[in-house]
Structures are given as C-alpha cells and as structure tokens.
Design a protein around this motif. Structure first.
Motif, PDB file in Angstrom:
ATOM      1  N   LEU A  31       0.828  -1.215   0.000  1.00  0.00           N
ATOM      2  CA  LEU A  31       0.000   0.000   0.000  1.00  0.00           C
ATOM      3  C   LEU A  31       0.859   1.261   0.000  1.00  0.00           C
ATOM      4  O   LEU A  31       0.534   2.243  -0.680  1.00  0.00           O
ATOM      5  N   GLN A  32       1.949   1.240   0.746  1.00  0.00           N
ATOM      6  CA  GLN A  32       2.856   2.399   0.766  1.00  0.00           C
ATOM      7  C   GLN A  32       3.537   2.601  -0.582  1.00  0.00           C
ATOM      8  O   GLN A  32       3.723   3.740  -1.026  1.00  0.00           O
ATOM      9  N   MET A  33       3.918   1.493  -1.222  1.00  0.00           N
ATOM     10  CA  MET A  33       4.547   1.596  -2.547  1.00  0.00           C
ATOM     11  C   MET A  33       3.624   2.295  -3.537  1.00  0.00           C
ATOM     12  O   MET A  33       4.063   3.131  -4.334  1.00  0.00           O
ATOM     13  N   TYR A  34       2.336   1.955  -3.462  1.00  0.00           N
ATOM     14  CA  TYR A  34       1.388   2.529  -4.421  1.00  0.00           C
ATOM     15  C   TYR A  34       0.914   3.919  -4.017  1.00  0.00           C
ATOM     16  O   TYR A  34       0.958   4.861  -4.819  1.00  0.00           O
ATOM     17  N   PHE A  35       0.457   4.066  -2.777  1.00  0.00           N
ATOM     18  CA  PHE A  35      -0.169   5.324  -2.367  1.00  0.00           C
ATOM     19  C   PHE A  35       0.821   6.408  -1.940  1.00  0.00           C
ATOM     20  O   PHE A  35       0.547   7.593  -2.132  1.00  0.00           O
ATOM     21  N   ILE A  36       1.959   6.028  -1.377  1.00  0.00           N
ATOM     22  CA  ILE A  36       2.932   7.022  -0.903  1.00  0.00           C
ATOM     23  C   ILE A  36       4.060   7.234  -1.919  1.00  0.00           C
ATOM     24  O   ILE A  36       4.363   8.360  -2.308  1.00  0.00           O
ATOM     25  N   GLU A  37       4.666   6.121  -2.353  1.00  0.00           N
ATOM     26  CA  GLU A  37       5.807   6.220  -3.265  1.00  0.00           C
ATOM     27  C   GLU A  37       5.387   6.368  -4.723  1.00  0.00           C
ATOM     28  O   GLU A  37       6.208   6.678  -5.580  1.00  0.00           O
ATOM     29  N   ARG A  38       4.101   6.125  -4.996  1.00  0.00           N
ATOM     30  CA  ARG A  38       3.535   6.268  -6.342  1.00  0.00           C
ATOM     31  C   ARG A  38       4.219   5.340  -7.347  1.00  0.00           C
ATOM     32  O   ARG A  38       4.427   5.696  -8.512  1.00  0.00           O
ATOM     33  N   LYS A  39       4.569   4.151  -6.886  1.00  0.00           N
ATOM     34  CA  LYS A  39       5.187   3.160  -7.764  1.00  0.00           C
ATOM     35  C   LYS A  39       4.116   2.246  -8.345  1.00  0.00           C
ATOM     36  O   LYS A  39       3.075   2.014  -7.718  1.00  0.00           O
ATOM     37  N   LYS A  40       4.395   1.720  -9.530  1.00  0.00           N
ATOM     38  CA  LYS A  40       3.456   0.798 -10.159  1.00  0.00           C
ATOM     39  C   LYS A  40       3.532  -0.549  -9.454  1.00  0.00           C
ATOM     40  O   LYS A  40       4.617  -1.094  -9.260  1.00  0.00           O
ATOM     41  N   VAL A  41       2.393  -1.061  -9.053  1.00  0.00           N
ATOM     42  CA  VAL A  41       2.332  -2.369  -8.400  1.00  0.00           C
ATOM     43  C   VAL A  41       1.376  -3.273  -9.166  1.00  0.00           C
ATOM     44  O   VAL A  41       0.597  -2.797  -9.984  1.00  0.00           O
ATOM     45  N   ASP A  42       1.456  -4.561  -8.867  1.00  0.00           N
ATOM     46  CA  ASP A  42       0.543  -5.501  -9.496  1.00  0.00           C
ATOM     47  C   ASP A  42      -0.880  -5.217  -9.018  1.00  0.00           C
ATOM     48  O   ASP A  42      -1.147  -5.225  -7.813  1.00  0.00           O
ATOM     49  N   TYR A  43      -1.787  -4.954  -9.971  1.00  0.00           N
ATOM     50  CA  TYR A  43      -3.142  -4.553  -9.581  1.00  0.00           C
ATOM     51  C   TYR A  43      -3.874  -5.647  -8.817  1.00  0.00           C
ATOM     52  O   TYR A  43      -4.575  -5.370  -7.854  1.00  0.00           O
ATOM     53  N   GLU A  44      -3.696  -6.883  -9.236  1.00  0.00           N
ATOM     54  CA  GLU A  44      -4.415  -7.966  -8.558  1.00  0.00           C
ATOM     55  C   GLU A  44      -3.930  -8.137  -7.123  1.00  0.00           C
ATOM     56  O   GLU A  44      -4.722  -8.471  -6.231  1.00  0.00           O
ATOM     57  N   LEU A  45      -2.638  -7.873  -6.900  1.00  0.00           N
ATOM     58  CA  LEU A  45      -2.099  -7.932  -5.541  1.00  0.00           C
ATOM     59  C   LEU A  45      -2.683  -6.793  -4.703  1.00  0.00           C
ATOM     60  O   LEU A  45      -3.153  -7.008  -3.576  1.00  0.00           O
ATOM     61  N   LEU A  46      -2.656  -5.578  -5.267  1.00  0.00           N
ATOM     62  CA  LEU A  46      -3.204  -4.415  -4.575  1.00  0.00           C
ATOM     63  C   LEU A  46      -4.691  -4.599  -4.312  1.00  0.00           C
ATOM     64  O   LEU A  46      -5.183  -4.350  -3.196  1.00  0.00           O
ATOM     65  N   ARG A  47      -5.398  -5.042  -5.320  1.00  0.00           N
ATOM     66  CA  ARG A  47      -6.845  -5.261  -5.209  1.00  0.00           C
ATOM     67  C   ARG A  47      -7.158  -6.297  -4.135  1.00  0.00           C
ATOM     68  O   ARG A  47      -8.104  -6.137  -3.355  1.00  0.00           O
ATOM     69  N   GLY A  48      -6.356  -7.360  -4.096  1.00  0.00           N
ATOM     70  CA  GLY A  48      -6.577  -8.410  -3.104  1.00  0.00           C
ATOM     71  C   GLY A  48      -6.430  -7.907  -1.678  1.00  0.00           C
ATOM     72  O   GLY A  48      -7.217  -8.273  -0.793  1.00  0.00           O
ATOM     73  N   ILE A  49      -5.444  -7.029  -1.470  1.00  0.00           N
ATOM     74  CA  ILE A  49      -5.223  -6.466  -0.128  1.00  0.00           C
ATOM     75  C   ILE A  49      -6.393  -5.568   0.269  1.00  0.00           C
ATOM     76  O   ILE A  49      -6.917  -5.656   1.380  1.00  0.00           O
ATOM     77  N   VAL A  50      -6.807  -4.700  -0.662  1.00  0.00           N
ATOM     78  CA  VAL A  50      -7.925  -3.791  -0.378  1.00  0.00           C
ATOM     79  C   VAL A  50      -9.208  -4.585  -0.134  1.00  0.00           C
ATOM     80  O   VAL A  50      -9.970  -4.290   0.792  1.00  0.00           O
ATOM     81  N   LYS A  51      -9.437  -5.596  -0.950  1.00  0.00           N
ATOM     82  CA  LYS A  51     -10.645  -6.419  -0.797  1.00  0.00           C
ATOM     83  C   LYS A  51     -10.653  -7.142   0.554  1.00  0.00           C
ATOM     84  O   LYS A  51     -11.693  -7.244   1.219  1.00  0.00           O
ATOM     85  N   LYS A  52      -9.476  -7.633   0.976  1.00  0.00           N
ATOM     86  CA  LYS A  52      -9.363  -8.357   2.249  1.00  0.00           C
ATOM     87  C   LYS A  52      -9.755  -7.468   3.433  1.00  0.00           C
ATOM     88  O   LYS A  52     -10.371  -7.922   4.384  1.00  0.00           O
ATOM     89  N   HIS A  53      -9.410  -6.174   3.332  1.00  0.00           N
ATOM     90  CA  HIS A  53      -9.681  -5.242   4.437  1.00  0.00           C
ATOM     91  C   HIS A  53     -10.836  -4.287   4.118  1.00  0.00           C
ATOM     92  O   HIS A  53     -11.018  -3.287   4.810  1.00  0.00           O
TER      93      HIS A  53
END
Length: 212
Positions: A133-155
């Motif tokens: 989450l920090q890589m995407y939202f703070i550092e603005r780095k490209k991350v795997d969407y399915e990984l990011l989506r899975g984390i958001v969906k879990k919480h």
C-alpha cells in the motif's frame, strides 16, 4: 494542486496498473463495473486522496502566506485615503480576510485529519500489506493490480467502516458548528383559541373607531 488534479492522477494510475488485466479500464467496461469492483475502486480513491492530503495541506499553507500578505498590503494602501466609502470598503476587506483565514485553517485541519486517518488505517494492517500500500499510495510506484486489489478487498469492510464512522463524526461536528453560529431554532409560541377571539374583537373595535 486541487481535488480535480488528484482525481485525474488517480484515474491515470488506475488505468496504467489495470492495463492488460481482466480489470482493465476502458470506455466500455467503466460503464458496467461490478458492485464489488466499484466498492474497491472507491476505497482506493479515498485512500489516494488521504495519502496526498499532507502534501496538499503544505501547499495551502505556503500559498496562504503569500495570498494574505497581498491582501494586507492592499488594505494598508487603501487606508491611506480619507474617503468614507473607501474606509467602509476597508472594513469589509478586513472582515473578508478574517473569514478567509478561518476557512483556510479549516481546510488545512481537515487535510491533516485525513492524512492521520490514512496512517491509522495502515497501522491496522500486517506489515506485508502495508508495504504494498505504501509503494502505491505514498511512493507512487506501479504495483501488481491484482495484488493491490486483493489487499484492499481483504480489508474492505474495515476500511469502509472507518470512513463511514468519520463521515458520521464530521456531520455531527457540522451540526454542532451550525448550532453555535445560528443558535437553536426559535420556539413558536402557540396562540390559544380564546386569545384569537380577543384579538379579533380588539381588531374590530379599532376598525369601528376609524369609521366613527
């Protein structure tokens, strides 16, 4: 920097990381987003806004300093005249400056609370999730969407509840501020039937006097 720019940046980022996936955003797919996906993207947008709020608060503080300095310089120049209308205009300007300063302070306070909320949400998650989450939202780095989506969906339910609670608290604060400014609604005194009859007689008597 403003909300429109933040929204545009988020849209560009989401389009970039979903490209080539089954969640790819296009003019066709965006019109028919499944409910779950819409909820996930909405929370991602909320987190995106909160993660940029500290930067936006600093921008408002910097721009406010110059903005109010220019207003003060203008009002100082106006006070050198003795014209009454100009003096009244200066008083209005002074009140406007005070109102603008209060409004700017509220904006900055709200942004600082949003950034604090973002950090509080992340503090509740496991370290491996926080890292992504920090890589995407703070550092603005490209991350795997399915990984990011899975984390958001879990919480998802937890984050949604967090935002819902803050919305209710904000509404309560808004009502309290309104009551402080406007005061409670005035109580309307009801007039009894007897009193209405007395008032009618008094009015008729007054009319009779006029035509005597």
């Amino acid at each position: 920097m403003n909300l429109a720019i933040i929204s545009e940046e988020f849209g560009e980022q989401i389009a970039a990381i979903t490209a080539g996936t089954r969640f790819e955003i296009s003019s066709e797919s965006d019109n028919d987003v499944p409910v779950m996906e819409a909820r996930i993207r909405n929370i991602m947008y909320c987190l995106w806004k909160d993660s940029t709020s500290k930067e936006l608060a600093k921008y408002l503080e910097r721009s406010a300093e110059q903005y109010f300095q220019e207003l003060y310089e203008f009002s100082y120049g106006v006070t050198s005249y003795e014209d009454v209308s100009i003096t009244k205009g200066t008083e209005r300007l002074a009140l406007m400056i005070l109102a603008e300063k209060e409004n700017r302070k509220r904006q900055i306070d709200r942004l600082e609370r949003a950034y604090k909320r973002f950090n509080s949400i992340l503090d509740s998650f496991p370290s491996q999730d926080v890292k992504v989450l920090q890589m995407y939202f703070i550092e603005r780095k490209k991350v795997d969407y399915e990984l990011l989506r899975g984390i958001v969906k879990k919480h998802l339910k937890f984050i949604e509840a967090y935002y819902d609670e803050d919305t209710e608290a904000a509404e309560k604060r808004s009502k309290e501020i309104s009551n402080d400014i406007e005061g409670p609604a005035p109580k309307v005194k009801q007039t009894s039937v007897q009193q209405l009859k007395k008032n009618k007689k008094r009015a008729l008597k007054s009319l009779n006097k006029l035509f005597k």
